[in-house]
Design a protein around this motif. Structure first.
Motif, PDB file in Angstrom:
ATOM      1  N   PRO A 101      -3.962  70.790  69.017  1.00  0.00           N
ATOM      2  CA  PRO A 101      -4.460  69.660  68.239  1.00  0.00           C
ATOM      3  C   PRO A 101      -4.506  70.035  66.758  1.00  0.00           C
ATOM      4  CG  PRO A 101      -6.231  70.662  69.515  1.00  0.00           C
ATOM      5  CD  PRO A 101      -4.961  71.330  69.914  1.00  0.00           C
ATOM      6  N   LEU A 102      -4.543  69.016  65.932  1.00  0.00           N
ATOM      7  CA  LEU A 102      -4.616  69.261  64.502  1.00  0.00           C
ATOM      8  C   LEU A 102      -5.911  69.979  64.173  1.00  0.00           C
ATOM      9  CD1 LEU A 102      -3.332  65.811  63.201  1.00  0.00           C
ATOM     10  CD2 LEU A 102      -2.068  67.964  63.327  1.00  0.00           C
ATOM     11  N   HIS A 103      -5.831  70.824  63.154  1.00  0.00           N
ATOM     12  CA  HIS A 103      -6.996  71.592  62.738  1.00  0.00           C
ATOM     13  C   HIS A 103      -8.068  70.650  62.206  1.00  0.00           C
ATOM     14  CE1 HIS A 103      -9.377  74.887  61.269  1.00  0.00           C
ATOM     15  NE2 HIS A 103      -9.420  74.311  60.070  1.00  0.00           N
ATOM     16  N   ASN A 104      -9.293  70.924  62.573  1.00  0.00           N
ATOM     17  CA  ASN A 104     -10.418  70.131  62.098  1.00  0.00           C
ATOM     18  C   ASN A 104     -11.471  71.113  61.610  1.00  0.00           C
ATOM     19  OD1 ASN A 104     -12.530  68.332  61.707  1.00  0.00           O
ATOM     20  ND2 ASN A 104     -12.085  67.183  63.575  1.00  0.00           N
ATOM     21  N   ASP A 108     -17.363  68.303  65.214  1.00  0.00           N
ATOM     22  CA  ASP A 108     -18.150  67.104  65.519  1.00  0.00           C
ATOM     23  C   ASP A 108     -17.646  66.378  66.759  1.00  0.00           C
ATOM     24  OD1 ASP A 108     -19.730  67.607  63.338  1.00  0.00           O
ATOM     25  OD2 ASP A 108     -18.680  66.203  61.998  1.00  0.00           O
ATOM     26  N   ARG A 109     -16.346  66.212  66.872  1.00  0.00           N
ATOM     27  CA  ARG A 109     -15.805  65.480  68.028  1.00  0.00           C
ATOM     28  C   ARG A 109     -16.032  66.255  69.319  1.00  0.00           C
ATOM     29  NH1 ARG A 109     -10.301  62.571  67.036  1.00  0.00           N
ATOM     30  NH2 ARG A 109     -11.263  61.114  68.459  1.00  0.00           N
TER      31      ARG A 109
END
Length: 131
Positions: A101-104, A108-109
């Motif tokens: 997945p894209l870096h965050n 939070d999610r």
């Protein structure tokens, strides 16, 4: 070969008395049951058998597997005269390429999912994320 549950049920409903006679076996009447001459400790009654010397019994498929050395599909075929359905290949989707997945910057999610959807304690989730 795969057999449907209906075919298995038909095989287990076969009268063992009739089956043994069609196989050329000798049965001796013993009260309400019949003793198989070849195995005198074995009695049959309808579609059930019992081997008294081993306290073991069952239905026709088990009987054919035990005393005729047949595999499960062979036993069902011998008892019913029906062929099983061919081995069906499970339809498998081609594997999709794995992508991270894209870096965050925040979790939070992940925290929201774990606490709201999975019902985990928020303090516990944060402790594992920070460690």
């Amino acid at each position: 070969m795969n057999y449907t549950q209906a075919q298995i049920d038909r095989a287990n409903a076969v009268s063992l008395e009739d089956f043994l006679r069609t196989q050329g076996e000798t049965l001796i009447k013993s009260g309400r049951e019949y003793r198989w001459k070849e195995h005198d400790s074995l009695t049959v009654r309808g579609n059930k058998w019992f081997r008294h010397s081993q306290s073991k019994g069952g239905y026709p498929i088990d009987f054919v597997m035990e005393f005729y050395g047949k595999s499960f599909p062979e036993a069902v075929q011998l008892l019913t005269g029906e062929s099983g359905e061919g081995q069906t290949e499970a339809a498998t989707a081609p594997p999709t390429a794995f992508h991270l997945p894209l870096h965050n910057r925040t979790a939070d999610r992940a925290i929201q999912y774990l606490t709201e959807s999975r019902g985990l304690n928020k303090t516990l989730v944060e402790a594992f994320l920070l460690s």
